[in-house]
Design a protein around this motif. Structure first.
Motif, PDB file in Angstrom:
ATOM      1  N   HIS A   1      -4.530  -1.541  -7.558  1.00 50.70           N
ATOM      2  CA  HIS A   1      -4.934  -2.872  -7.998  1.00 50.70           C
ATOM      3  C   HIS A   1      -6.432  -3.077  -7.750  1.00 50.70           C
ATOM      4  O   HIS A   1      -7.174  -3.549  -8.618  1.00 50.70           O
ATOM      5  N   LEU A   2      -6.864  -2.726  -6.544  1.00 47.75           N
ATOM      6  CA  LEU A   2      -8.265  -2.930  -6.167  1.00 47.75           C
ATOM      7  C   LEU A   2      -9.188  -2.052  -7.002  1.00 47.75           C
ATOM      8  O   LEU A   2     -10.266  -2.489  -7.441  1.00 47.75           O
TER       9      LEU A   2
ATOM     10  N   LEU B   1      -1.692  -1.150  -3.663  1.00 46.94           N
ATOM     11  CA  LEU B   1      -2.804  -2.079  -3.456  1.00 46.94           C
ATOM     12  C   LEU B   1      -4.133  -1.433  -3.817  1.00 46.94           C
ATOM     13  O   LEU B   1      -4.997  -2.061  -4.439  1.00 46.94           O
TER      14      LEU B   1
ATOM     15  N   ALA C   1      -8.059  -8.021   1.313  1.00 46.79           N
ATOM     16  CA  ALA C   1      -8.514  -6.792   0.662  1.00 46.79           C
ATOM     17  C   ALA C   1      -9.773  -7.043  -0.166  1.00 46.79           C
ATOM     18  O   ALA C   1     -10.709  -6.225  -0.156  1.00 46.79           O
ATOM     19  N   ILE C   2      -9.821  -8.176  -0.867  1.00 50.50           N
ATOM     20  CA  ILE C   2     -11.023  -8.528  -1.635  1.00 50.50           C
ATOM     21  C   ILE C   2     -12.223  -8.689  -0.712  1.00 50.50           C
ATOM     22  O   ILE C   2     -13.313  -8.169  -0.977  1.00 50.50           O
TER      23      ILE C   2
ATOM     24  N   SER D   1      -9.712  -3.525 -10.505  1.00 48.62           N
ATOM     25  CA  SER D   1     -10.626  -4.678 -10.462  1.00 48.62           C
ATOM     26  C   SER D   1     -12.071  -4.228 -10.257  1.00 48.62           C
ATOM     27  O   SER D   1     -12.990  -4.748 -10.899  1.00 48.62           O
ATOM     28  N   LEU D   2     -12.291  -3.262  -9.371  1.00 53.91           N
ATOM     29  CA  LEU D   2     -13.651  -2.767  -9.130  1.00 53.91           C
ATOM     30  C   LEU D   2     -14.208  -2.077 -10.374  1.00 53.91           C
ATOM     31  O   LEU D   2     -15.405  -2.180 -10.662  1.00 53.91           O
TER      32      LEU D   2
ATOM     33  N   SER E   1       0.804  -1.222   0.000  1.00 54.59           N
ATOM     34  CA  SER E   1       0.000   0.000   0.000  1.00 54.59           C
ATOM     35  C   SER E   1       0.835   1.270   0.000  1.00 54.59           C
ATOM     36  O   SER E   1       0.276   2.368  -0.042  1.00 54.59           O
TER      37      SER E   1
ATOM     38  N   TYR F   1     -17.401 -10.535  -8.709  1.00 54.40           N
ATOM     39  CA  TYR F   1     -16.226 -10.355  -7.860  1.00 54.40           C
ATOM     40  C   TYR F   1     -15.476 -11.673  -7.691  1.00 54.40           C
ATOM     41  O   TYR F   1     -14.242 -11.709  -7.699  1.00 54.40           O
TER      42      TYR F   1
ATOM     43  N   ILE G   1      -6.393  -6.746  -8.700  1.00 55.23           N
ATOM     44  CA  ILE G   1      -6.153  -7.499  -7.472  1.00 55.23           C
ATOM     45  C   ILE G   1      -5.934  -8.974  -7.774  1.00 55.23           C
ATOM     46  O   ILE G   1      -5.121  -9.644  -7.123  1.00 55.23           O
TER      47      ILE G   1
ATOM     48  N   SER H   1     -13.345  -5.229   0.832  1.00 51.50           N
ATOM     49  CA  SER H   1     -14.008  -4.392  -0.168  1.00 51.50           C
ATOM     50  C   SER H   1     -15.349  -4.983  -0.576  1.00 51.50           C
ATOM     51  O   SER H   1     -16.303  -4.251  -0.866  1.00 51.50           O
TER      52      SER H   1
ATOM     53  N   GLY I   1      -3.977  -9.828  -0.258  1.00 52.95           N
ATOM     54  CA  GLY I   1      -4.887  -9.565  -1.366  1.00 52.95           C
ATOM     55  C   GLY I   1      -6.261 -10.164  -1.135  1.00 52.95           C
ATOM     56  O   GLY I   1      -7.285  -9.540  -1.437  1.00 52.95           O
TER      57      GLY I   1
END
Length: 292
Positions: free
Chosen positions: A97-98, A94, A266-267, A101-102, A80, A229, A244, A270, A263
């Motif tokens: 990356h997130l 991070l 984090a998934i 993906s979102l 991060s 997701y 991610i 979120s 990771g």
């Protein structure tokens, strides 16, 4: 103080005749319940982390396979931040990356909703369309994303297109199925009353069936977001960095288990936030849900 005086001084938390609690009593009751559930969740989290640390301390598995909570936290911080001239992981933070993906999930689910809701309405209302298309929707719904990922790569290459298409195909069937089931579940007396008032087929669909089915449609969209997701890691196994899933894939290649677990956490976090946001949207968009 007498019993009568004590009763008069205490706040009235008894339900009103319509079943609702008084405003002050309801707020106090809701706050106490929220505090209890929060404390229970924190306690469960503490127990889980303590058990995790105990397993690591006992040396049940090698540290490279099961890192400690401290190792995972260190990997989370390094991924991060910028450290020793290195920017996060794979030259992306991070949160970046997130975010990528979102964004992919949002685009894929958005396209799926644009196609899935009209498709579900047709399946739920027009029987010949249901006979033709409902088996196809069921067929797609039962396929795991990895089953058609290779085909999408052959068709669209390794750029963004196969990732978006995979998420669209993964998210569309649950939206269409939920919409069709919701439309079919609209009370018949409601439909007949609208017809008696002169509503035509289009007006009946847009003014009666669609509003009545909207709560279940939104639930189908929320489920589709969850499916998208869970599919994003598979989508990002092909040229998925930043992302991610791509980050987790790269960490797995070099046995960086702590980064993989960071990771995954984090998934999950979120996903919890995203689901809470969707529940809030449902409460605002369909305030009549659960009411007569």
């Amino acid at each position: 103080m007498t019993l009568t005086e004590e009763t008069a001084a205490a706040p009235d938390t008894r339900p009103a005749p319509d079943g609702s609690r008084p405003s002050r009593g309801r707020r106090t009751w809701a706050a106490a319940a929220a505090l209890r559930w929060t404390a229970l969740r924190l306690l469960a989290l503490v127990v889980l982390v303590a058990a995790w640390q105990a397993v690591v301390g006992a040396g049940v598995w090698p540290r490279v396979l099961v890192p400690s909570p401290g190792d995972v936290w260190h990997a989370f911080v390094e991924a991060s931040t910028v450290h020793d001239g290195v920017r996060g992981f794979s030259n992306h933070l991070l949160v970046e990356h997130l975010g990528v993906s979102l964004r992919r999930i949002g685009i894929g689910t958005g396209y799926a909703a644009l196609a899935g809701v009209p498709l579900g309405l047709l399946i739920g209302v027009v029987n010949p369309v249901a006979v033709i298309l409902e088996p196809a929707v069921t067929f797609l719904r039962t396929l795991p994303p990895l089953a058609y990922l290779s085909l999408l790569v052959i068709w669209f290459g390794i750029d963004e297109s196969p990732k978006i298409w995979l998420l669209v195909i993964a998210a569309l069937p649950p939206i269409a199925a939920a919409t069709a089931a919701a439309v079919r579940g609209v009370p018949a007396d409601l439909v007949e009353a609208a017809r008696a008032l002169g509503a035509g087929p289009v007006s009946l669909l847009l003014s009666v069936r669609l509003p009545a089915a909207l709560p279940e449609i939104l639930t189908g969209v929320r489920i589709a977001v969850g499916i998208a997701y869970t599919s994003v890691v598979a989508a990002e196994t092909i040229n998925g960095t930043p992302g991610i899933g791509g980050m987790i894939r790269d960490a797995q290649r070099y046995n960086q288990t702590d980064v993989v677990i960071a990771g995954i956490i984090a998934i999950g976090l979120s996903g919890i936030v995203l689901d809470a946001l969707f529940k809030g949207v449902e409460r605002l968009a369909v305030p009549w849900r659960g009411r007569a």
